[in-house]
Write a protein that holds these residues in place. Structure first.
Motif, PDB file in Angstrom:
ATOM      1  N   LEU A   1       0.835  -1.208   0.000  1.00  0.00           N
ATOM      2  CA  LEU A   1       0.000   0.000   0.000  1.00  0.00           C
ATOM      3  C   LEU A   1       0.865   1.251   0.000  1.00  0.00           C
ATOM      4  O   LEU A   1       0.513   2.263  -0.616  1.00  0.00           O
ATOM      5  N   GLY A   2       2.013   1.195   0.668  1.00  0.00           N
ATOM      6  CA  GLY A   2       2.942   2.315   0.641  1.00  0.00           C
ATOM      7  C   GLY A   2       3.459   2.561  -0.771  1.00  0.00           C
ATOM      8  O   GLY A   2       3.574   3.711  -1.212  1.00  0.00           O
ATOM      9  N   ALA A   3       3.782   1.476  -1.486  1.00  0.00           N
ATOM     10  CA  ALA A   3       4.240   1.623  -2.867  1.00  0.00           C
ATOM     11  C   ALA A   3       3.151   2.234  -3.736  1.00  0.00           C
ATOM     12  O   ALA A   3       3.422   3.106  -4.578  1.00  0.00           O
ATOM     13  N   LEU A   4       1.912   1.788  -3.525  1.00  0.00           N
ATOM     14  CA  LEU A   4       0.800   2.361  -4.285  1.00  0.00           C
ATOM     15  C   LEU A   4       0.621   3.834  -3.931  1.00  0.00           C
ATOM     16  O   LEU A   4       0.403   4.676  -4.819  1.00  0.00           O
ATOM     17  N   GLY A   5       0.727   4.148  -2.644  1.00  0.00           N
ATOM     18  CA  GLY A   5       0.636   5.549  -2.231  1.00  0.00           C
ATOM     19  C   GLY A   5       1.727   6.387  -2.840  1.00  0.00           C
ATOM     20  O   GLY A   5       1.501   7.531  -3.248  1.00  0.00           O
ATOM     21  N   ASP A   6       2.934   5.831  -2.924  1.00  0.00           N
ATOM     22  CA  ASP A   6       4.042   6.554  -3.557  1.00  0.00           C
ATOM     23  C   ASP A   6       3.743   6.859  -5.015  1.00  0.00           C
ATOM     24  O   ASP A   6       4.057   7.948  -5.513  1.00  0.00           O
ATOM     25  N   LEU A   7       3.163   5.890  -5.705  1.00  0.00           N
ATOM     26  CA  LEU A   7       2.822   6.108  -7.103  1.00  0.00           C
ATOM     27  C   LEU A   7       1.850   7.271  -7.235  1.00  0.00           C
ATOM     28  O   LEU A   7       2.053   8.174  -8.062  1.00  0.00           O
ATOM     29  N   PHE A   8       0.807   7.267  -6.428  1.00  0.00           N
ATOM     30  CA  PHE A   8      -0.185   8.342  -6.512  1.00  0.00           C
ATOM     31  C   PHE A   8       0.417   9.692  -6.118  1.00  0.00           C
ATOM     32  O   PHE A   8       0.200  10.698  -6.801  1.00  0.00           O
ATOM     33  N   LEU A   9       1.166   9.721  -5.014  1.00  0.00           N
ATOM     34  CA  LEU A   9       1.691  10.998  -4.543  1.00  0.00           C
ATOM     35  C   LEU A   9       2.778  11.561  -5.454  1.00  0.00           C
ATOM     36  O   LEU A   9       3.087  12.754  -5.385  1.00  0.00           O
ATOM     37  N   SER A  10       3.352  10.708  -6.290  1.00  0.00           N
ATOM     38  CA  SER A  10       4.373  11.197  -7.221  1.00  0.00           C
ATOM     39  C   SER A  10       3.773  11.876  -8.445  1.00  0.00           C
ATOM     40  O   SER A  10       4.495  12.459  -9.249  1.00  0.00           O
ATOM     41  N   ARG A  11       2.441  11.787  -8.573  1.00  0.00           N
ATOM     42  CA  ARG A  11       1.763  12.414  -9.698  1.00  0.00           C
ATOM     43  C   ARG A  11       1.114  13.725  -9.250  1.00  0.00           C
ATOM     44  O   ARG A  11       1.000  14.010  -8.060  1.00  0.00           O
ATOM     45  N   SER A  12       0.680  14.508 -10.184  1.00  0.00           N
ATOM     46  CA  SER A  12       0.083  15.810  -9.875  1.00  0.00           C
ATOM     47  C   SER A  12      -1.424  15.693  -9.718  1.00  0.00           C
ATOM     48  O   SER A  12      -2.049  14.774 -10.245  1.00  0.00           O
ATOM     49  N   GLY A  13      -2.020  16.630  -8.975  1.00  0.00           N
ATOM     50  CA  GLY A  13      -3.470  16.727  -8.880  1.00  0.00           C
ATOM     51  C   GLY A  13      -4.019  16.298  -7.535  1.00  0.00           C
ATOM     52  O   GLY A  13      -3.445  15.447  -6.849  1.00  0.00           O
ATOM     53  N   GLN A  14      -5.145  16.896  -7.174  1.00  0.00           N
ATOM     54  CA  GLN A  14      -5.773  16.605  -5.891  1.00  0.00           C
ATOM     55  C   GLN A  14      -6.284  15.175  -5.824  1.00  0.00           C
ATOM     56  O   GLN A  14      -6.211  14.527  -4.770  1.00  0.00           O
ATOM     57  N   GLY A  15      -6.813  14.658  -6.950  1.00  0.00           N
ATOM     58  CA  GLY A  15      -7.312  13.286  -6.955  1.00  0.00           C
ATOM     59  C   GLY A  15      -6.212  12.288  -6.646  1.00  0.00           C
ATOM     60  O   GLY A  15      -6.412  11.347  -5.860  1.00  0.00           O
ATOM     61  N   ALA A  16      -5.044  12.486  -7.254  1.00  0.00           N
ATOM     62  CA  ALA A  16      -3.912  11.595  -6.985  1.00  0.00           C
ATOM     63  C   ALA A  16      -3.470  11.718  -5.539  1.00  0.00           C
ATOM     64  O   ALA A  16      -3.120  10.720  -4.891  1.00  0.00           O
ATOM     65  N   PHE A  17      -3.484  12.941  -5.001  1.00  0.00           N
ATOM     66  CA  PHE A  17      -3.083  13.142  -3.613  1.00  0.00           C
ATOM     67  C   PHE A  17      -4.028  12.406  -2.660  1.00  0.00           C
ATOM     68  O   PHE A  17      -3.578  11.734  -1.726  1.00  0.00           O
ATOM     69  N   LEU A  18      -5.335  12.515  -2.893  1.00  0.00           N
ATOM     70  CA  LEU A  18      -6.297  11.845  -2.024  1.00  0.00           C
ATOM     71  C   LEU A  18      -6.172  10.333  -2.122  1.00  0.00           C
ATOM     72  O   LEU A  18      -6.288   9.622  -1.119  1.00  0.00           O
ATOM     73  N   ALA A  19      -5.929   9.821  -3.342  1.00  0.00           N
ATOM     74  CA  ALA A  19      -5.745   8.379  -3.509  1.00  0.00           C
ATOM     75  C   ALA A  19      -4.490   7.929  -2.768  1.00  0.00           C
ATOM     76  O   ALA A  19      -4.485   6.867  -2.118  1.00  0.00           O
ATOM     77  N   GLY A  20      -3.425   8.713  -2.854  1.00  0.00           N
ATOM     78  CA  GLY A  20      -2.209   8.376  -2.126  1.00  0.00           C
ATOM     79  C   GLY A  20      -2.411   8.400  -0.628  1.00  0.00           C
ATOM     80  O   GLY A  20      -1.940   7.516   0.098  1.00  0.00           O
ATOM     81  N   MET A  21      -3.135   9.396  -0.136  1.00  0.00           N
ATOM     82  CA  MET A  21      -3.408   9.488   1.293  1.00  0.00           C
ATOM     83  C   MET A  21      -4.225   8.281   1.763  1.00  0.00           C
ATOM     84  O   MET A  21      -3.958   7.718   2.835  1.00  0.00           O
ATOM     85  N   ALA A  22      -5.200   7.871   0.949  1.00  0.00           N
ATOM     86  CA  ALA A  22      -6.015   6.706   1.312  1.00  0.00           C
ATOM     87  C   ALA A  22      -5.165   5.444   1.373  1.00  0.00           C
ATOM     88  O   ALA A  22      -5.302   4.626   2.296  1.00  0.00           O
TER      89      ALA A  22
END
Length: 209
Positions: free
Chosen positions: A60-81
């Protein structure tokens, strides 16, 4: 052993990310390096016999890293989740393996979580409630880790908590400051990846660690 190569590869990618991309703009090579550095820890975890929820937390950390490495609020929220679920996975393992709670840590971590209402929440805008929920989750994870004593996993959880505090400063508190922050971002990355690695090493069965 394949697990040893996975750990070496994870460390090499983490070092590469810290040197080259920790303070760089989003790009797919950057995202791939960041994600794989933790995904390989998850692979090593599975092969070394760590608890399944530790492997799940790393994945899940790796998945969060993928999301947080991208731009946009949607990616940030997915990474936080993803990270929130990972923290909960760790917390379950820590609670089951740990001893009694200490009043010192209950008060200390409670005070730290409450303090975010003053220095963090005012800067989070529309993300205030997701950030508040995340603060509660990571405080619970850290509280669970406090029951483990002074071992590698507890040290890893402390580093993970530190990385989240630094990330909060970078993304919210200092976001309006145009001053470059390469040292903060490299420190953040070192504490985050180091924390994940220590959690893994601390939760591997003794015969395999």
């Amino acid at each position: 052993m394949v697990s040893d190569w996975a750990l070496v590869g994870a460390g090499a990618l983490a070092l590469t990310y810290g040197v080259i991309w920790a303070d760089a703009e989003p790009s797919w090579p950057r995202s791939l390096c960041k994600t794989l550095s933790v995904a390989l820890l998850a692979l090593a975890s599975a092969m070394m016999g760590a608890p399944a929820l530790i492997t799940a937390g790393l994945a899940l950390g790796a998945l969060g890293d993928l999301f947080l490495s991208r731009s946009g609020q949607g990616a940030f929220l997915a990474g936080m989740a993803a990270f929130g679920l990972g923290h909960l996975a760790y917390a379950v393992v820590f609670w089951s393996a740990g001893a009694e709670l200490s009043l010192f840590w209950i008060v200390g971590l409670g005070a730290l979580a409450t303090s975010t209402e003053f220095w963090l929440a005012p800067h989070t805008g529309a993300l205030r409630w997701p950030v508040r929920a995340y603060v509660v989750i990571i405080a619970l994870m850290a509280l669970a880790a406090s029951t483990l004593g002074m071992g590698l996993a507890a040290a890893g959880a402390a580093l993970f908590l530190l990385s989240d505090l630094l990330l909060s400063l970078d993304l919210f508190v200092l976001a309006q400051n145009a001053t470059p922050r390469p040292m903060l971002r490299r420190t953040l990355w070192a504490s985050y990846w180091g924390g994940q690695a220590l959690i893994l090493l601390g939760m591997v069965p003794p015969a395999l660690s």
